[in-house]
Design a protein around this motif. Structure first.
Motif, PDB file in Angstrom:
ATOM      1  N   GLU A 107      34.466  39.099  32.474  1.00  0.00           N
ATOM      2  CA  GLU A 107      35.703  38.993  31.704  1.00  0.00           C
ATOM      3  C   GLU A 107      35.725  40.013  30.573  1.00  0.00           C
ATOM      4  OE1 GLU A 107      34.457  34.610  32.567  1.00  0.00           O
ATOM      5  OE2 GLU A 107      33.512  36.480  31.895  1.00  0.00           O
ATOM      6  N   SER A 109      41.179  40.040  31.199  1.00  0.00           N
ATOM      7  CA  SER A 109      40.946  40.588  32.527  1.00  0.00           C
ATOM      8  C   SER A 109      39.625  40.053  33.059  1.00  0.00           C
ATOM      9  CB  SER A 109      40.889  42.114  32.486  1.00  0.00           C
ATOM     10  OG  SER A 109      42.103  42.659  32.039  1.00  0.00           O
ATOM     11  N   CYS A 110      39.542  39.948  34.357  1.00  0.00           N
ATOM     12  CA  CYS A 110      38.308  39.531  35.015  1.00  0.00           C
ATOM     13  C   CYS A 110      38.155  40.385  36.260  1.00  0.00           C
ATOM     14  CB  CYS A 110      38.377  38.055  35.373  1.00  0.00           C
ATOM     15  SG  CYS A 110      37.008  37.445  36.383  1.00  0.00           S
ATOM     16  N   THR A 111      37.052  41.092  36.326  1.00  0.00           N
ATOM     17  CA  THR A 111      36.790  41.970  37.459  1.00  0.00           C
ATOM     18  C   THR A 111      35.680  41.385  38.312  1.00  0.00           C
ATOM     19  OG1 THR A 111      37.444  43.903  36.157  1.00  0.00           O
ATOM     20  CG2 THR A 111      36.171  44.310  38.140  1.00  0.00           C
ATOM     21  N   SER A 160      33.025  41.581  41.747  1.00  0.00           N
ATOM     22  CA  SER A 160      32.283  42.426  42.680  1.00  0.00           C
ATOM     23  C   SER A 160      31.472  41.513  43.578  1.00  0.00           C
ATOM     24  CB  SER A 160      31.381  43.409  41.934  1.00  0.00           C
ATOM     25  OG  SER A 160      30.433  42.727  41.144  1.00  0.00           O
ATOM     26  N   PHE A 205      37.061  39.648  47.581  1.00  0.00           N
ATOM     27  CA  PHE A 205      37.788  39.009  46.485  1.00  0.00           C
ATOM     28  C   PHE A 205      38.908  38.118  47.002  1.00  0.00           C
ATOM     29  CE2 PHE A 205      39.009  38.413  42.252  1.00  0.00           C
ATOM     30  CZ  PHE A 205      40.344  38.724  42.058  1.00  0.00           C
ATOM     31  N   ARG A 251      47.016  38.535  39.765  1.00  0.00           N
ATOM     32  CA  ARG A 251      45.834  39.163  40.350  1.00  0.00           C
ATOM     33  C   ARG A 251      46.248  40.428  41.079  1.00  0.00           C
ATOM     34  NH1 ARG A 251      43.023  35.031  44.134  1.00  0.00           N
ATOM     35  NH2 ARG A 251      41.703  36.816  44.709  1.00  0.00           N
ATOM     36  N   ASN A 252      45.292  41.325  41.228  1.00  0.00           N
ATOM     37  CA  ASN A 252      45.468  42.555  41.989  1.00  0.00           C
ATOM     38  C   ASN A 252      44.271  42.649  42.932  1.00  0.00           C
ATOM     39  OD1 ASN A 252      45.432  45.234  42.935  1.00  0.00           O
ATOM     40  ND2 ASN A 252      46.480  45.967  41.113  1.00  0.00           N
ATOM     41  N   LYS A 291      42.336  45.867  43.277  1.00  0.00           N
ATOM     42  CA  LYS A 291      41.444  46.208  42.164  1.00  0.00           C
ATOM     43  C   LYS A 291      40.388  45.133  41.922  1.00  0.00           C
ATOM     44  CE  LYS A 291      44.710  49.143  39.669  1.00  0.00           C
ATOM     45  NZ  LYS A 291      45.377  49.413  38.372  1.00  0.00           N
ATOM     46  N   ASN A 292      40.366  44.111  42.751  1.00  0.00           N
ATOM     47  CA  ASN A 292      39.411  43.000  42.574  1.00  0.00           C
ATOM     48  C   ASN A 292      39.493  42.427  41.171  1.00  0.00           C
ATOM     49  OD1 ASN A 292      38.574  43.415  45.169  1.00  0.00           O
ATOM     50  ND2 ASN A 292      36.518  44.090  44.653  1.00  0.00           N
ATOM     51  N   ALA A 293      40.718  42.195  40.705  1.00  0.00           N
ATOM     52  CA  ALA A 293      40.899  41.769  39.327  1.00  0.00           C
ATOM     53  C   ALA A 293      41.904  40.635  39.228  1.00  0.00           C
ATOM     54  CB  ALA A 293      41.360  42.941  38.464  1.00  0.00           C
ATOM     55  N   TYR A 347      44.057  38.445  35.989  1.00  0.00           N
ATOM     56  CA  TYR A 347      44.458  38.616  34.602  1.00  0.00           C
ATOM     57  C   TYR A 347      45.040  37.315  34.057  1.00  0.00           C
ATOM     58  CZ  TYR A 347      44.380  43.331  36.489  1.00  0.00           C
ATOM     59  OH  TYR A 347      44.007  44.483  37.132  1.00  0.00           O
TER      60      TYR A 347
END
Length: 125
Positions: free
Chosen positions: A6, A21-23, A25, A29, A72-73, A76-78, A80
């Motif tokens: 985050e 934001s939260c990415t 890996s 996803f 979410r995107n 982008k593996n994200a 929000y």
């Protein structure tokens, strides 16, 4: 395994806005619904918002409806969390979490398999 990180927390005055934001890996996803939870000192971790794997469905805690928006995107593996009109009672550590995708959007923390380390949000009055 899914690793979640985050970012975006900070100190803001009441009425202000922040975007968390939260990415992710690791594993795919889009296999996961993504949730946001928060925990204030001395209190239990509580559900804030969840978004389906596709982004087409969302659910919010009553305390944040109309003020917070989850998005979410997958490219982008994200994920929000846009937080508007913040209140002092929103002060907490905010966590993103991944839940294996089901039709039902889960609000219980026990349903989530992976968690980020959290980001502090402090709202001053």
């Amino acid at each position: 395994q899914v690793q979640l990180v985050e970012s975006g927390g900070g100190l803001v005055q009441a009425g202000g806005s922040l975007r968390l934001s939260c990415t992710a890996s690791g594993r795919t996803f889009s296999d996961y619904a993504m949730g946001w939870f928060r925990q204030a000192p001395g209190q239990d971790r509580e559900f804030v918002a969840v978004i389906s794997w596709s982004g087409s469905r969302t659910n919010y805690a009553d305390s944040v409806k109309g003020r917070f928006t989850v998005a979410r995107n997958n490219a982008k593996n994200a994920v929000y969390l846009q937080m508007n009109n913040l209140k002092p009672e929103d002060t907490a550590v905010y966590y993103c979490a991944a839940c294996p995708a089901t039709y039902e959007l889960r609000v219980a923390a026990a349903s989530y398999s992976y968690w980020g380390q959290g980001t502090q949000v402090t709202v001053s009055s």
